[in-house]
Design a protein around this motif. Structure first.
Motif, PDB file in Angstrom:
ATOM      1  N   GLU A 113       0.791  -1.266   0.160  1.00 45.05           N
ATOM      2  CA  GLU A 113       0.006  -0.026  -0.087  1.00 45.05           C
ATOM      3  C   GLU A 113       1.028   1.258   0.223  1.00 45.05           C
ATOM      4  O   GLU A 113       0.630   2.140  -0.514  1.00 45.05           O
ATOM      5  N   GLN A 114       1.910   1.143   0.776  1.00 43.00           N
ATOM      6  CA  GLN A 114       2.927   2.566   0.944  1.00 43.00           C
ATOM      7  C   GLN A 114       3.521   2.572  -0.525  1.00 43.00           C
ATOM      8  O   GLN A 114       3.526   3.812  -1.075  1.00 43.00           O
ATOM      9  N   ASP A 115       3.947   1.539  -1.151  1.00 43.80           N
ATOM     10  CA  ASP A 115       4.532   1.599  -2.637  1.00 43.80           C
ATOM     11  C   ASP A 115       3.396   2.124  -3.637  1.00 43.80           C
ATOM     12  O   ASP A 115       3.808   2.946  -4.395  1.00 43.80           O
ATOM     13  N   ARG A 116       2.148   1.491  -3.432  1.00 46.23           N
ATOM     14  CA  ARG A 116       1.197   1.988  -4.458  1.00 46.23           C
ATOM     15  C   ARG A 116       0.844   3.603  -4.381  1.00 46.23           C
ATOM     16  O   ARG A 116       0.962   4.174  -5.434  1.00 46.23           O
ATOM     17  N   ARG A 117       0.811   4.343  -3.242  1.00 43.33           N
ATOM     18  CA  ARG A 117       0.594   5.742  -3.092  1.00 43.33           C
ATOM     19  C   ARG A 117       1.713   6.357  -3.976  1.00 43.33           C
ATOM     20  O   ARG A 117       1.607   7.255  -4.811  1.00 43.33           O
ATOM     21  N   ARG A 118       3.040   6.007  -3.577  1.00 45.88           N
ATOM     22  CA  ARG A 118       4.204   6.542  -4.238  1.00 45.88           C
ATOM     23  C   ARG A 118       4.143   6.125  -5.634  1.00 45.88           C
ATOM     24  O   ARG A 118       4.326   7.143  -6.455  1.00 45.88           O
ATOM     25  N   ILE A 119       3.807   5.156  -6.118  1.00 47.18           N
ATOM     26  CA  ILE A 119       3.935   4.694  -7.673  1.00 47.18           C
ATOM     27  C   ILE A 119       2.844   5.367  -8.213  1.00 47.18           C
ATOM     28  O   ILE A 119       3.071   5.782  -9.369  1.00 47.18           O
ATOM     29  N   THR A 120       1.705   5.802  -7.770  1.00 45.74           N
ATOM     30  CA  THR A 120       0.570   6.266  -8.435  1.00 45.74           C
ATOM     31  C   THR A 120       0.925   7.691  -8.741  1.00 45.74           C
ATOM     32  O   THR A 120       0.741   8.200 -10.091  1.00 45.74           O
ATOM     33  N   ALA A 121       1.489   8.360  -7.760  1.00 45.44           N
ATOM     34  CA  ALA A 121       1.981   9.877  -8.189  1.00 45.44           C
ATOM     35  C   ALA A 121       3.078   9.757  -9.254  1.00 45.44           C
ATOM     36  O   ALA A 121       3.317  10.482 -10.259  1.00 45.44           O
ATOM     37  N   LYS A 122       4.046   8.988  -9.255  1.00 45.64           N
ATOM     38  CA  LYS A 122       5.279   8.778 -10.211  1.00 45.64           C
ATOM     39  C   LYS A 122       4.461   8.377 -11.575  1.00 45.64           C
ATOM     40  O   LYS A 122       4.844   8.870 -12.656  1.00 45.64           O
ATOM     41  N   LEU A 123       3.414   7.668 -11.467  1.00 51.42           N
ATOM     42  CA  LEU A 123       2.772   7.025 -12.606  1.00 51.42           C
ATOM     43  C   LEU A 123       2.300   8.448 -13.441  1.00 51.42           C
ATOM     44  O   LEU A 123       2.221   8.538 -14.643  1.00 51.42           O
ATOM     45  N   GLU A 124       1.372   9.015 -12.831  1.00 57.32           N
ATOM     46  CA  GLU A 124       0.715  10.399 -13.300  1.00 57.32           C
ATOM     47  C   GLU A 124       1.620  11.253 -13.685  1.00 57.32           C
ATOM     48  O   GLU A 124       1.524  11.741 -14.840  1.00 57.32           O
ATOM     49  N   LYS A 125       2.882  11.537 -13.066  1.00 57.50           N
ATOM     50  CA  LYS A 125       3.915  12.506 -13.639  1.00 57.50           C
ATOM     51  C   LYS A 125       4.407  12.111 -14.886  1.00 57.50           C
ATOM     52  O   LYS A 125       4.610  12.619 -15.835  1.00 57.50           O
ATOM     53  N   THR A 126       4.951  10.886 -14.816  1.00 58.90           N
ATOM     54  CA  THR A 126       5.310  10.004 -16.022  1.00 58.90           C
ATOM     55  C   THR A 126       4.509  10.185 -17.225  1.00 58.90           C
ATOM     56  O   THR A 126       5.045  10.475 -18.528  1.00 58.90           O
ATOM     57  N   VAL A 127       3.436   9.940 -17.174  1.00 58.68           N
ATOM     58  CA  VAL A 127       2.403   9.673 -18.064  1.00 58.68           C
ATOM     59  C   VAL A 127       2.161  11.251 -18.577  1.00 58.68           C
ATOM     60  O   VAL A 127       2.002  11.203 -19.934  1.00 58.68           O
ATOM     61  N   THR A 128       2.032  11.864 -17.631  1.00 55.03           N
ATOM     62  CA  THR A 128       1.669  13.440 -18.264  1.00 55.03           C
ATOM     63  C   THR A 128       2.818  14.001 -19.131  1.00 55.03           C
ATOM     64  O   THR A 128       2.448  14.509 -20.225  1.00 55.03           O
ATOM     65  N   GLU A 129       4.134  13.774 -18.566  1.00 54.29           N
ATOM     66  CA  GLU A 129       5.232  14.180 -19.374  1.00 54.29           C
ATOM     67  C   GLU A 129       5.065  13.441 -20.821  1.00 54.29           C
ATOM     68  O   GLU A 129       5.604  14.011 -21.961  1.00 54.29           O
ATOM     69  N   LEU A 130       4.763  12.156 -20.910  1.00 54.44           N
ATOM     70  CA  LEU A 130       4.671  11.307 -22.314  1.00 54.44           C
ATOM     71  C   LEU A 130       3.628  11.921 -23.150  1.00 54.44           C
ATOM     72  O   LEU A 130       3.742  12.248 -24.320  1.00 54.44           O
ATOM     73  N   ILE A 131       2.467  12.260 -22.412  1.00 49.08           N
ATOM     74  CA  ILE A 131       1.573  12.894 -23.185  1.00 49.08           C
ATOM     75  C   ILE A 131       1.828  14.341 -23.855  1.00 49.08           C
ATOM     76  O   ILE A 131       1.451  14.456 -25.149  1.00 49.08           O
ATOM     77  N   GLN A 132       2.529  15.012 -22.901  1.00 55.30           N
ATOM     78  CA  GLN A 132       3.174  16.243 -23.553  1.00 55.30           C
ATOM     79  C   GLN A 132       4.377  16.155 -24.574  1.00 55.30           C
ATOM     80  O   GLN A 132       4.444  17.149 -25.192  1.00 55.30           O
ATOM     81  N   GLN A 133       5.009  14.962 -24.861  1.00 54.10           N
ATOM     82  CA  GLN A 133       5.754  14.820 -25.725  1.00 54.10           C
ATOM     83  C   GLN A 133       5.136  14.077 -26.981  1.00 54.10           C
ATOM     84  O   GLN A 133       5.546  13.839 -27.933  1.00 54.10           O
ATOM     85  N   GLY A 134       3.719  13.951 -26.996  1.00 52.17           N
ATOM     86  CA  GLY A 134       3.019  13.392 -28.023  1.00 52.17           C
ATOM     87  C   GLY A 134       2.443  12.047 -27.853  1.00 52.17           C
ATOM     88  O   GLY A 134       1.801  11.568 -28.996  1.00 52.17           O
ATOM     89  N   TYR A 135       2.657  11.371 -26.848  1.00 56.15           N
ATOM     90  CA  TYR A 135       1.983  10.123 -26.836  1.00 56.15           C
ATOM     91  C   TYR A 135       0.505  10.005 -26.576  1.00 56.15           C
ATOM     92  O   TYR A 135       0.073  10.917 -25.671  1.00 56.15           O
ATOM     93  N   LEU A 136      -0.166   9.060 -27.120  1.00 55.17           N
ATOM     94  CA  LEU A 136      -1.571   9.129 -27.271  1.00 55.17           C
ATOM     95  C   LEU A 136      -2.205   7.850 -26.833  1.00 55.17           C
ATOM     96  O   LEU A 136      -3.074   7.713 -26.364  1.00 55.17           O
ATOM     97  N   TYR A 137      -1.369   6.734 -27.152  1.00 55.18           N
ATOM     98  CA  TYR A 137      -1.578   5.332 -26.760  1.00 55.18           C
ATOM     99  C   TYR A 137      -1.179   4.653 -25.637  1.00 55.18           C
ATOM    100  O   TYR A 137       0.152   4.694 -25.740  1.00 55.18           O
TER     101      TYR A 137
END
Length: 164
Positions: free
Chosen positions: A22-46
């Motif tokens: 559960e501790q890692d889940r919270r930490r990873i969720t935040a990292k996932l959102e940040k990483t995916v947002t950066e990828l979207i801004q680079q043009g990733y759609l899928y």
């Protein structure tokens, strides 16, 4: 119409461990959102996930959450077989069904479970992506195999287990 390579250049796949504290889940969720947002801004759609419990489900849910802000992104579930959840508990089965109903596309690699259907699913995800976001913190197993395959195929690998 986009070429296969153009689509691949706009596609990210996910792979990771099923068991996450559960501790890692919270930490990873935040990292996932940040990483995916950066990828979207680079043009990733899928964004493709294999539909397993743990990291796959967390990644899929992150894409669904971000679709409100970025309605052009697509969640693609590449599932090993139709009866993937046969031995899962009720809560995990319900989450899996929920994710399938909200995915933009669901692909099955096999009708029934077969010894290689999970590898087929993972290879499909890698073969159709240019970046692999993973949660890998131990050697061996399916996640380690998939990350190795991604590196072999020349994908950029972002391991959230070791991101600050």
């Amino acid at each position: 119409m986009r070429t296969k390579q153009e689509l691949r250049d706009m596609t990210c796949c996910f792979t990771g461990h099923r068991d996450i504290s559960e501790q890692d889940r919270r930490r990873i969720t935040a990292k996932l959102e940040k990483t995916v947002t950066e990828l979207i801004q680079q043009g990733y759609l899928y964004f493709g996930a294999g539909g397993a419990r743990g990291f796959d489900a967390l990644a899929a849910q992150t894409i669904l959450n971000l679709r409100a802000r970025y309605p052009g992104i697509k969640l693609i579930l590449v599932l090993p077989c139709h009866n993937q959840t046969k031995k899962w508990n009720t809560k995990d089965k319900e989450e899996h069904e929920y994710l399938k109903t909200l995915a933009n596309k669901v692909v099955y690699k096999s009708q029934e479970y077969a010894p290689d259907c999970i590898h087929k699913s993972n290879r499909h995800l890698v073969d159709n992506s240019s970046v692999c976001v993973c949660y890998l913190n131990k050697d061996g197993g399916g996640t380690d195999y998939t990350v190795g395959y991604a590196r072999l195929k020349g994908l950029k690998v972002i391991n959230l287990a070791f991101q600050p």
